[in-house]
Design a protein around this motif. Structure first.
Motif, PDB file in Angstrom:
ATOM      1  N   ILE A  54       0.872  -1.178   0.000  1.00 24.67           N
ATOM      2  CA  ILE A  54       0.000   0.000   0.000  1.00 24.67           C
ATOM      3  C   ILE A  54       0.903   1.219   0.000  1.00 24.67           C
ATOM      4  CG2 ILE A  54      -1.734   1.318   1.260  1.00 24.67           C
ATOM      5  CD1 ILE A  54      -2.711  -1.292   2.469  1.00 24.67           C
ATOM      6  N   ALA A  55       0.842   1.993  -1.088  1.00 25.17           N
ATOM      7  CA  ALA A  55       1.696   3.183  -1.243  1.00 25.17           C
ATOM      8  C   ALA A  55       3.167   2.828  -1.054  1.00 25.17           C
ATOM      9  CB  ALA A  55       1.271   4.278  -0.263  1.00 25.17           C
ATOM     10  N   TRP A  57       4.359   0.399   0.848  1.00 27.07           N
ATOM     11  CA  TRP A  57       4.633  -0.194   2.163  1.00 27.07           C
ATOM     12  C   TRP A  57       4.161  -1.647   2.166  1.00 27.07           C
ATOM     13  CZ3 TRP A  57       5.857   2.589   7.001  1.00 27.07           C
ATOM     14  CH2 TRP A  57       6.247   3.913   6.763  1.00 27.07           C
ATOM     15  N   GLN A 196       3.154   8.483   1.779  1.00 22.10           N
ATOM     16  CA  GLN A 196       3.121   8.413   0.322  1.00 22.10           C
ATOM     17  C   GLN A 196       1.703   8.269  -0.234  1.00 22.10           C
ATOM     18  OE1 GLN A 196       5.098   6.740   2.316  1.00 22.10           O
ATOM     19  NE2 GLN A 196       7.174   7.426   1.767  1.00 22.10           N
ATOM     20  N   ALA A 197       0.737   7.937   0.638  1.00 17.45           N
ATOM     21  CA  ALA A 197      -0.646   7.782   0.174  1.00 17.45           C
ATOM     22  C   ALA A 197      -1.343   9.127  -0.009  1.00 17.45           C
ATOM     23  CB  ALA A 197      -1.436   6.926   1.169  1.00 17.45           C
ATOM     24  N   SER A 199      -1.562  13.054  -1.449  1.00 18.80           N
ATOM     25  CA  SER A 199      -1.098  13.927  -2.530  1.00 18.80           C
ATOM     26  C   SER A 199      -2.017  15.127  -2.627  1.00 18.80           C
ATOM     27  CB  SER A 199      -1.081  13.163  -3.869  1.00 18.80           C
ATOM     28  OG  SER A 199      -2.390  12.718  -4.200  1.00 18.80           O
ATOM     29  N   ASN A 203      -2.127  16.131   1.091  1.00 18.84           N
ATOM     30  CA  ASN A 203      -0.729  16.154   1.510  1.00 18.84           C
ATOM     31  C   ASN A 203      -0.403  17.454   2.242  1.00 18.84           C
ATOM     32  OD1 ASN A 203       2.122  15.058   1.337  1.00 18.84           O
ATOM     33  ND2 ASN A 203       2.364  16.999   0.264  1.00 18.84           N
ATOM     34  N   ASN A 217       4.920   8.279  10.786  1.00 20.68           N
ATOM     35  CA  ASN A 217       5.736   7.876   9.638  1.00 20.68           C
ATOM     36  C   ASN A 217       7.219   8.086   9.884  1.00 20.68           C
ATOM     37  OD1 ASN A 217       4.222   7.528   6.579  1.00 20.68           O
ATOM     38  ND2 ASN A 217       2.959   8.066   8.331  1.00 20.68           N
TER      39      ASN A 217
END
Length: 262
Positions: A54-55, A57, A196-197, A199, A203, A217
């Motif tokens: 996922i993203a 990970w 990273q998920a 944007s 974000n 994170n």
């Protein structure tokens, strides 16, 4: 500082004695928190039966992230949560005078009156999840990495404390903060997602403005890929900024507070 340490230790002793007086309540809430932690871990296992990442990970990297998020939240709930959100009721009833009359800074007295032993007990479970994920990933973090991880967890705790303090201090201007309390839990759910998920606008809001994503994170990334100086500077800077904001709003609120006798 020695006097403050004595006050804090006395508060801890009072909290432990109180928890043992109501053992049934203590056991029930410990199991409730443990259940929700188990649900989160089980959800990860189910999701990764249908995908490899996922993203970017993997399953155990995500488990490390979830465990770190749980660790910070359990520390927050155990040490500060009840204290700060009781502040609204104390302000409305005038019982906040009690804290102003105590032999210490009002912020310290408000924040450390008691601990929630059930939440602190479950920090052991959260830490066990982190250790399990690290072993499954085959990681061998150095002493320096572990130190930075602990530092980042501490920064995440301080940032979370500052945000809750800010929200609780709204009680100086409003009638209550019940809705705000629920809103914080909703925001904190974002800390369980990879950076990273996010944007675009998401974000900007949840990574840069409200650092809910970064607080979990950044520590997880230290164990996975080692120290990043950009993450270190970002965490330290964000911690100082949010703590300053929280304390500033609390201090302004005290100036506005009218005691029960007025």
């Amino acid at each position: 500082m020695l006097n403050y340490l004595k006050i804090w230790l006395a508060s801890m002793r009072y909290s432990v004695v109180r928890s043992m007086m109501f053992r049934g309540d203590f056991i029930m809430w410990s199991l409730v928190e443990l259940f929700w932690m188990g649900v989160s871990v089980a959800a990860i296992a189910v999701i990764y039966q249908h995908t490899d990442s996922i993203a970017g990970w993997t399953q155990y990297e995500m488990l490390l992230l979830i465990g770190t998020s749980m660790l910070i939240q359990r520390l927050l709930m155990g040490m500060f949560w009840s204290n700060l959100f009781e502040m609204g009721r104390n302000i409305r009833t005038g019982n906040f005078d009690f804290f102003l009359a105590q032999p210490g800074h009002p912020l310290f007295m408000v924040s450390t009156r008691k601990i929630d032993l059930d939440s602190l007990l479950n920090t052991v479970v959260a830490l066990a999840i982190v250790i399990f994920a690290v072993r499954k990933l085959g990681l061998d973090p150095s002493l320096g990495d572990l130190t930075i991880y602990a530092l980042f967890v501490g920064c995440g705790l301080i940032i979370s404390y500052a945000i809750v303090l800010l929200l609780a201090s709204v009680s100086f201007w409003t009638i209550g903060t019940q809705g705000v309390e629920g809103g914080y839990f909703t925001l904190y759910e974002f800390s369980r997602l990879p950076k990273q998920a996010f944007s675009g606008v998401a974000n900007i809001v949840f990574v840069w403005i409200l650092p809910m994503v970064v607080i979990s994170n950044a520590p997880a990334r230290v164990l996975i890929s080692g120290l990043s100086w950009s993450d270190t500077l970002w965490m330290l800077g964000t911690t100082v900024i949010w703590l300053a904001i929280g304390i500033s709003v609390f201090s302004r609120g005290i100036k506005r507070y009218s005691s029960a006798s007025s």
